[in-house]
Design a protein around this motif. Structure first.
Motif, mmCIF file in Angstrom:
data_model
loop_
_atom_site.group_PDB
_atom_site.id
_atom_site.type_symbol
_atom_site.label_atom_id
_atom_site.label_comp_id
_atom_site.label_asym_id
_atom_site.label_seq_id
_atom_site.Cartn_x
_atom_site.Cartn_y
_atom_site.Cartn_z
ATOM 1 N N GLU A 97 0.860 -1.348 0.007
ATOM 2 C CA GLU A 97 -0.163 -0.040 0.219
ATOM 3 C C GLU A 97 0.776 1.453 -0.061
ATOM 4 O OE1 GLU A 97 -3.537 2.141 3.142
ATOM 5 O OE2 GLU A 97 -2.859 0.386 3.655
ATOM 6 N N VAL A 98 0.897 2.424 -1.271
ATOM 7 C CA VAL A 98 1.055 3.854 -0.968
ATOM 8 C C VAL A 98 0.548 4.490 0.213
ATOM 9 C CG1 VAL A 98 2.620 5.406 -2.563
ATOM 10 C CG2 VAL A 98 2.069 2.520 -2.853
ATOM 11 N N THR A 133 5.928 3.422 1.486
ATOM 12 C CA THR A 133 4.808 2.505 1.801
ATOM 13 C C THR A 133 6.041 1.169 2.599
ATOM 14 O OG1 THR A 133 4.554 0.612 0.103
ATOM 15 C CG2 THR A 133 6.803 1.010 -0.285
#
Length: 109
Positions: A30-31, A94
């Motif tokens: 996930e960023v 991330t």
């Protein structure tokens, strides 16, 4: 110098331990993008810590910058050693395994 490094790692550890539970839920891959005040930089370990204002108080985000990341200011690449404490920066990061990894760092004037 060793005391400074130890101090930074303690700061990063404290940041991880005091991070609100909603912020700790970033999944691997996930960023996220945050903007805040630079509170620590360690050139040797390529680490950066930001204090990010949120409605519930400041969130401390500490990352190790990916080797490919080149910090920028006004579109110009700068050395990590040129990032000053107290300046505002935008950080894209991330989660990789157990750590937060910086993908982009843009310093504001």
């Amino acid at each position: 110098m060793i005391a400074l490094r130890r101090g930074l790692w303690l700061l990063l550890l404290a940041a991880v331990l005091t991070t609100p539970s909603w912020a700790a839920t970033i999944r691997p891959g996930e960023v996220r993008v945050v903007e805040g005040r630079v509170s620590a930089v360690d050139v040797s370990y390529r680490t950066v810590v930001l204090e990010v204002p949120t409605p519930k108080g400041d969130l401390t985000v500490g990352v190790t910058l990916d080797e490919a990341v080149r910090p920028r200011i006004d579109g110009r690449e700068i050395r990590l050693s040129e990032v000053e404490i107290g300046t505002t920066a935008r950080l894209k990061y991330t989660r990789r395994d157990d750590r937060l990894v910086g993908l982009d760092l843009v310093v504001r004037r």
